[in-house]
Design an enzyme around this catalytic site. Structure first.
Site: not given
Length: 506
Positions: A19-20, A22-24, A26-27, A42, A139
């Site tokens: 589902v996603g 990114g740089s860190y 996979v989800v 994740k 943040d």
């Protein structure tokens, strides 16, 4: 190829789809075969490639293990690595939320006053708890606030959080502050003061609330100078007393030399908003941090009359200084690896006891769980990179997990008084995007996880969302063309959602 065929805890989860990304890492969306609950897993790749990133992951796992609150996202589990001293990847299982507040704001241009009030109330309740622990989030922004279609919000992404101790030098405490500019308090834009307070988070909540009211960011500055210009355009130039306390000479000189600006009445900026909401917003967005209310003081504002009961909203003792001793030291890669491993053991009590007694990990207990996940994620990533929606190969189960229908009232809030229940019920009745038919609602209700309303017994109208399709938060029959794939924006949303981990509420 079959998955989860060998002995190991990974067999508890049935992976569905990516589902996603990114740089860190996979989800993936998954189903917990023990409970039938949908979760997000994740995979964080090469955790120790950069020590600074590994420390951020350590900080977040540790902070959110200690902060257990209904309005903070929940971690379910962290898989035990195959080895103690050589592991590189981490698999984190957390509750699957449907969207985030950024997407909710974008998809709902006619949120009601009841939505506005209930959203802010939840955020302040979470902040009251966080600040009582002496933690600053640092943040806060709409993308770091997860959302379900029943209006439940949860704060996430504590990677930049810090714990405030009285003997901590402020210059060390804030040297790495890099939070999103648009939601950054003015004192952080120019290093105005020598000591910062929880008021930095209060300012961010004010910016978020203003965005909820208008559907647009309040201070979308291009740089720090432009950010201060936008802030003073609305609030006016700060008082001479405030200016005299600014320690940064450049910032003080810039604001002192600025042409005198008069504040704009909030009623002119936020048309048709509840006057009580604007009165509270003015307090949240006070230029001088000492003039902003605490979260607890804000919850006592007349704006929340009828839904707020401060005595019921939890707080906690300040977190132990010992837990964050690592923030004061220069850490090596091996140091961080050992500390992350120790945090993972919090989700494996028996292994933790052996660790505390000085025993080594018994590797044969979990010989292949992570290896199975590696192969499965590789399969999913290969299809994902080609733009395909893929379901992994997996064994057939004799009996699938039972479908579960959750109560319309969050299980963590069952002790709420009648006033709040009526308020929540009223909000739910005003939500947007109803199911197309009662029959379709019946078919879907049982698939909704954690806190989603049971349409069979309590038909309600949902918030619209541009959320990821894999979350099934949006009624599938009502998908628009933008919901049929995963856009770049959605990848970012899912990645940010998945990058946030907390410990399961006991």
């Amino acid at each position: 190829m079959e998955f989860f065929t060998e002995y190991g805890e990974a067999s508890q989860y049935q992976i569905q789809e990516v589902v996603g990304k990114g740089s860190y890492g996979v989800v993936a969306a998954a189903v917990d075969t023990h409970t039938g609950e949908r979760v997000a897993i994740k995979k964080i790749n090469d955790v120790f490639e950069h020590v600074s990133d590994a420390i951020r992951i350590l900080r977040e796992i540790k902070v959110l293990r200690l902060l257990r609150h209904p309005d903070i996202v929940v971690i379910k589990h962290i898989m035990l690595p195959p080895t103690r001293r050589e592991f590189r990847d981490i698999y984190v299982v957390f509750e699957l939320m449907e969207s985030d507040l950024h997407q909710v704001i974008e998809a709902n241009h006619d949120l009601s006053p009841e939505h506005h009030r209930f959203f802010l109330y939840q955020l302040l309740c979470a902040l009251k708890y966080i600040h009582s622990a002496n933690v600053f989030h640092r943040d806060l922004k709409p993308k770091n606030i997860l959302a379900n279609s029943d209006c439940k919000l949860k704060i996430c992404d504590f990677g930049l959080a810090r714990v405030a101790f009285n003997d901590s030098p402020s210059t060390i405490f804030w040297t790495d502050y890099v939070a999103t500019r648009w939601y950054r308090a003015p004192e952080l834009c120019g290093s105005f003061f020598s000591k910062y307070t929880p008021a930095i988070d209060i300012w961010s909540i004010g910016c978020i609330f203003a965005e909820i009211l208008t559907g647009r960011p309040l201070f979308p500055g291009r740089n720090v100078v432009h950010q201060l210009d936008l802030i003073t355009d609305l609030l006016g130039t700060p008082s001479s007393e405030t200016l005299s306390r600014i320690r940064n000479e450049n910032a003080r000189g810039y604001l002192t030399g600025m042409q005198r600006k008069h504040p704009i009445p909030f009623s002119h900026k936020f048309h048709n908003a509840d006057p009580l909401a604007l009165r509270l917003l003015e307090r949240l967005l006070a230029f001088d941090p000492k003039d902003r209310p605490t979260a607890e003081e804000a919850l006592a504002d007349p704006y929340f009359r009828g839904i707020s009961k401060l005595s019921r909203e939890p707080s906690r003792l300040p977190v132990s200084k010992f837990e964050f001793e690592f923030e004061r030291r220069k850490l090596t890669k091996d140091d961080v690896r050992e500390m992350i491993y120790r945090e993972i053991l919090e989700y494996h009590p028996q292994m933790l006891q052996e660790y505390i007694r000085g025993g080594e990990q018994i590797s044969f207990l979990y010989p292949s769980g992570v290896d199975r996940f590696k192969r499965q994620f590789a399969h999913l990533e290969e299809n994902y990179s080609r733009g395909e929606r893929s379901t992994p190969l997996r064994r057939q189960h004799a009996s699938l997990p039972r479908e579960r229908v959750c109560s319309s009232v969050d299980s963590n809030n069952q002790d709420s008084d009648n006033e709040e229940r009526r308020a929540i019920s009223s909000i739910a009745r005003t939500m947007i995007s109803p199911p197309r038919s009662q029959e379709k609602g019946k078919n879907r209700a049982s698939a909704y996880p954690n806190g989603i309303i049971n349409l069979n017994s309590n038909p309600k109208i949902y918030l619209k969302s541009a959320s990821i399709s894999a979350s099934t938060c949006i009624i599938r029959g009502n998908k628009g063309p933008k919901e049929n794939g995963i856009s770049e924006d959605m990848e970012e949303v899912v990645y940010e959602l998945s990058d946030n981990v907390t410990r399961m509420l006991s």
